[in-house]
Write a protein that holds these residues in place. Structure first.
Motif, PDB file in Angstrom:
ATOM      1  N   ALA A 145       0.830  -1.204   0.000  1.00  0.00           N
ATOM      2  CA  ALA A 145       0.000   0.000   0.000  1.00  0.00           C
ATOM      3  C   ALA A 145       0.864   1.253   0.000  1.00  0.00           C
ATOM      4  CB  ALA A 145      -0.925  -0.005   1.212  1.00  0.00           C
ATOM      5  N   ILE A 146       1.872   1.278   0.895  1.00  0.00           N
ATOM      6  CA  ILE A 146       2.737   2.453   0.953  1.00  0.00           C
ATOM      7  C   ILE A 146       3.548   2.576  -0.328  1.00  0.00           C
ATOM      8  CG2 ILE A 146       4.601   3.551   2.213  1.00  0.00           C
ATOM      9  CD1 ILE A 146       3.582   2.312   4.679  1.00  0.00           C
TER      10      ILE A 146
ATOM     11  N   LEU B  18       2.774   1.624  -3.339  1.00  0.00           N
ATOM     12  CA  LEU B  18       1.973   2.133  -4.453  1.00  0.00           C
ATOM     13  C   LEU B  18       1.652   3.608  -4.274  1.00  0.00           C
ATOM     14  CD1 LEU B  18      -0.289  -0.911  -5.117  1.00  0.00           C
ATOM     15  CD2 LEU B  18       1.439   0.010  -6.574  1.00  0.00           C
ATOM     16  N   ALA B  19       1.489   4.043  -3.007  1.00  0.00           N
ATOM     17  CA  ALA B  19       1.256   5.473  -2.787  1.00  0.00           C
ATOM     18  C   ALA B  19       2.470   6.283  -3.227  1.00  0.00           C
ATOM     19  CB  ALA B  19       0.946   5.734  -1.322  1.00  0.00           C
ATOM     20  N   ILE B  20       3.659   5.782  -2.870  1.00  0.00           N
ATOM     21  CA  ILE B  20       4.884   6.467  -3.300  1.00  0.00           C
ATOM     22  C   ILE B  20       4.983   6.469  -4.821  1.00  0.00           C
ATOM     23  CG2 ILE B  20       7.399   6.353  -3.233  1.00  0.00           C
ATOM     24  CD1 ILE B  20       7.179   5.272  -0.450  1.00  0.00           C
TER      25      ILE B  20
ATOM     26  N   VAL C  47       2.555   6.438  -6.999  1.00  0.00           N
ATOM     27  CA  VAL C  47       1.648   7.439  -7.572  1.00  0.00           C
ATOM     28  C   VAL C  47       2.262   8.833  -7.470  1.00  0.00           C
ATOM     29  CG1 VAL C  47      -0.585   8.543  -7.258  1.00  0.00           C
ATOM     30  CG2 VAL C  47      -0.403   6.087  -7.190  1.00  0.00           C
ATOM     31  N   LEU C  48       2.926   9.090  -6.316  1.00  0.00           N
ATOM     32  CA  LEU C  48       3.579  10.398  -6.158  1.00  0.00           C
ATOM     33  C   LEU C  48       4.690  10.589  -7.167  1.00  0.00           C
ATOM     34  CD1 LEU C  48       3.978  11.220  -2.408  1.00  0.00           C
ATOM     35  CD2 LEU C  48       2.338  12.030  -4.044  1.00  0.00           C
TER      36      LEU C  48
ATOM     37  N   TYR D 286       4.960   9.186 -10.057  1.00  0.00           N
ATOM     38  CA  TYR D 286       4.378   9.391 -11.387  1.00  0.00           C
ATOM     39  C   TYR D 286       3.869  10.818 -11.549  1.00  0.00           C
ATOM     40  CZ  TYR D 286       1.531   8.762 -15.494  1.00  0.00           C
ATOM     41  OH  TYR D 286       1.008   8.886 -16.740  1.00  0.00           O
ATOM     42  N   ARG D 287       3.267  11.338 -10.470  1.00  0.00           N
ATOM     43  CA  ARG D 287       2.738  12.701 -10.543  1.00  0.00           C
ATOM     44  C   ARG D 287       3.873  13.706 -10.748  1.00  0.00           C
ATOM     45  NH1 ARG D 287      -0.897  13.311  -5.505  1.00  0.00           N
ATOM     46  NH2 ARG D 287      -2.445  11.830  -6.227  1.00  0.00           N
TER      47      ARG D 287
ATOM     48  N   ASN E  24       6.624   9.564 -15.515  1.00  0.00           N
ATOM     49  CA  ASN E  24       6.842   8.154 -15.862  1.00  0.00           C
ATOM     50  C   ASN E  24       7.356   7.424 -14.627  1.00  0.00           C
ATOM     51  OD1 ASN E  24       9.536   8.676 -15.559  1.00  0.00           O
ATOM     52  ND2 ASN E  24       9.939   8.787 -17.748  1.00  0.00           N
ATOM     53  N   ILE E  25       7.399   6.093 -14.736  1.00  0.00           N
ATOM     54  CA  ILE E  25       7.901   5.330 -13.589  1.00  0.00           C
ATOM     55  C   ILE E  25       9.052   4.452 -14.043  1.00  0.00           C
ATOM     56  CG2 ILE E  25       5.888   5.339 -12.119  1.00  0.00           C
ATOM     57  CD1 ILE E  25       5.120   2.693 -13.390  1.00  0.00           C
TER      58      ILE E  25
ATOM     59  N   LEU F 177      -5.502  -3.308  -5.773  1.00  0.00           N
ATOM     60  CA  LEU F 177      -4.778  -2.044  -5.649  1.00  0.00           C
ATOM     61  C   LEU F 177      -3.766  -1.889  -6.782  1.00  0.00           C
ATOM     62  CD1 LEU F 177      -4.855   0.082  -3.409  1.00  0.00           C
ATOM     63  CD2 LEU F 177      -2.874  -0.990  -2.441  1.00  0.00           C
TER      64      LEU F 177
ATOM     65  N   VAL G  18      -3.714   0.980  -9.703  1.00  0.00           N
ATOM     66  CA  VAL G  18      -2.579   1.866  -9.961  1.00  0.00           C
ATOM     67  C   VAL G  18      -2.104   1.719 -11.397  1.00  0.00           C
ATOM     68  CG1 VAL G  18      -0.202   2.324  -9.326  1.00  0.00           C
ATOM     69  CG2 VAL G  18      -1.891   2.009  -7.583  1.00  0.00           C
TER      70      VAL G  18
ATOM     71  N   MET H 209      -4.477   3.520 -13.489  1.00  0.00           N
ATOM     72  CA  MET H 209      -4.529   4.946 -13.238  1.00  0.00           C
ATOM     73  C   MET H 209      -3.360   5.658 -13.910  1.00  0.00           C
ATOM     74  SD  MET H 209      -5.218   6.414  -9.522  1.00  0.00           S
ATOM     75  CE  MET H 209      -3.578   6.629  -8.948  1.00  0.00           C
ATOM     76  N   LEU H 210      -2.189   5.030 -13.850  1.00  0.00           N
ATOM     77  CA  LEU H 210      -1.020   5.643 -14.462  1.00  0.00           C
ATOM     78  C   LEU H 210      -1.053   5.336 -15.942  1.00  0.00           C
ATOM     79  CD1 LEU H 210       1.710   4.539 -11.948  1.00  0.00           C
ATOM     80  CD2 LEU H 210       0.195   6.463 -11.804  1.00  0.00           C
TER      81      LEU H 210
ATOM     82  N   ALA I  24       0.344   2.114   8.224  1.00  0.00           N
ATOM     83  CA  ALA I  24       0.306   2.053   6.763  1.00  0.00           C
ATOM     84  C   ALA I  24      -0.851   2.876   6.219  1.00  0.00           C
ATOM     85  CB  ALA I  24       0.180   0.599   6.303  1.00  0.00           C
TER      86      ALA I  24
ATOM     87  N   ALA J 243       0.088   6.536   6.632  1.00  0.00           N
ATOM     88  CA  ALA J 243       1.161   6.923   5.725  1.00  0.00           C
ATOM     89  C   ALA J 243       0.666   7.040   4.298  1.00  0.00           C
ATOM     90  CB  ALA J 243       2.288   5.893   5.807  1.00  0.00           C
ATOM     91  N   SER J 244      -0.105   6.038   3.847  1.00  0.00           N
ATOM     92  CA  SER J 244      -0.478   6.100   2.431  1.00  0.00           C
ATOM     93  C   SER J 244      -1.502   7.190   2.181  1.00  0.00           C
ATOM     94  CB  SER J 244      -0.970   4.745   1.945  1.00  0.00           C
ATOM     95  OG  SER J 244      -1.921   4.252   2.813  1.00  0.00           O
TER      96      SER J 244
ATOM     97  N   LEU K 218       0.434  10.420   2.133  1.00  0.00           N
ATOM     98  CA  LEU K 218       1.249  10.542   0.927  1.00  0.00           C
ATOM     99  C   LEU K 218       0.406  10.940  -0.271  1.00  0.00           C
ATOM    100  CD1 LEU K 218       3.694   7.527   1.053  1.00  0.00           C
ATOM    101  CD2 LEU K 218       4.302   9.905   0.940  1.00  0.00           C
ATOM    102  N   ALA K 219      -0.742  10.267  -0.416  1.00  0.00           N
ATOM    103  CA  ALA K 219      -1.504  10.455  -1.650  1.00  0.00           C
ATOM    104  C   ALA K 219      -2.447  11.641  -1.584  1.00  0.00           C
ATOM    105  CB  ALA K 219      -2.288   9.192  -1.956  1.00  0.00           C
TER     106      ALA K 219
END
Lengths: 101, 202
Positions: free
Chosen positions: A75-76, A78-80, A82-83, A85-86, A90-91, B70, B74, B77-78, B159, B162-163, B166-167
């Protein structure tokens, strides 16, 4: 029934495949994260096989906690992702060379 | 007698290996995620084969139900440019194959029966007594491992926080929200107005 060896060998093959996946992948962090999940699966398979073999519940408890931590980690991660990518658009793993602030 | 355990084991083991190979070789990340789901399903069958039913189901619920969803979110989404994914794929392939062969070869050599005569002699046995796997796991989890269980809960909470932090990039402008502080600070004088007026005649 199945000998313990078979499960151990299966775990080794899975781990090797995901290890090779981490090495060959220079394009996409998502696939990198998926390879880590596969590695955890390989380790968990070994844990479950040994827990059943020795009739020790501790191995299965350990798998339970590995699953918990892996869920939190992805989860963390994927959050990173997304950041990233923003910020960059690109990743690409190969282009991540600008950690100088 | 038909070796049903062996057939099931080898079928699903081959499925796991093939699916995980497809995960690392497929160019399209969506396809990779779907192959990963297949690998998780097949290995949960393998876990069920050695009486780890609860963990096998948790693997499906947690991994396929939550984590893989998830990942799919993602990935979709990307907007990843697939045409640029092709380059430099082959460059590291020989090295990766070498490392993999050495690694797996070493482990398999270590697992050979004549190195571990004690381990190989007895096969995995089914639990004899009527205690189910779930019951056994629950008993251990809530007695010996209670402290670790609570730590796991704390890790999940961390978690989540944090997530989200972050988002979360701040509220969009012009969205209607409650201002709790202002609501609590409101007094009777702000809101209530008493008007003197004549009583109505019938």
């Amino acid at each position: 029934m199945i000998p313990l060896n078979y499960y151990l060998i299966l775990g080794a093959i899975l781990f090797g495949i995901s290890f090779a996946g981490i090495i060959i992948n220079r394009k996409n962090i998502i696939v990198l994260l998926m390879c880590i999940e596969l590695m955890l699966l390989a380790v968990n398979t070994n844990f479950v096989a040994f827990a059943e073999y020795f009739q020790a519940g501790a191995g299965e408890i350990f798998v339970f906690f590995i699953l918990t931590v892996a869920a939190a980690e992805s989860a963390i991660g994927l959050a990173i992702l997304v950041l990233v990518y923003r910020k960059r658009g690109n990743i690409n793993v190969a282009e991540m060379n600008e950690l100088q602030g | 007698m038909f070796p049903v355990y062996q057939v099931v084991f080898f079928f699903f083991a081959a499925l796991v290996v093939a699916a995980s190979a497809m995960v690392i070789f497929s160019r399209n990340p969506v396809r990779a995620v779907l192959f990963l789901v297949l690998a998780f399903f097949a290995s949960s069958v393998l876990w069920m084969l050695i009486q780890a039913e609860f963990l096998a189901l948790v693997l499906i619920f947690v991994y396929v139900g939550a984590v893989m969803t998830l990942f799919l979110f993602v990935v979709m989404m990307l907007n990843i440019d697939l045409s640029r994914q092709q380059e430099k794929f082959v460059r590291f392939l020989p090295f990766a194959l070498l490392v993999m062969v050495v690694f797996v070869g070493t482990l398999v050599a270590a697992y050979l029966p004549h190195h571990l005569p004690d381990l190989a002699a007895t096969a995995l046995v089914p639990t004899a007594d009527g205690v189910s796997n779930t019951e056994q796991l629950g008993e251990l989890l809530f007695t010996n491992y209670l402290y670790e269980f609570e730590i796991a809960g704390a890790i999940l909470l961390v978690a989540i926080i944090a997530s989200i932090s972050l988002a979360f990039t701040g509220r969009k402008p012009n969205t209607k929200v409650q201002n709790i502080e202002k609501q609590h600070a409101a007094t009777k004088q702000d809101r209530l107005r008493i008007i003197k007026m004549q009583a109505e005649n019938k």
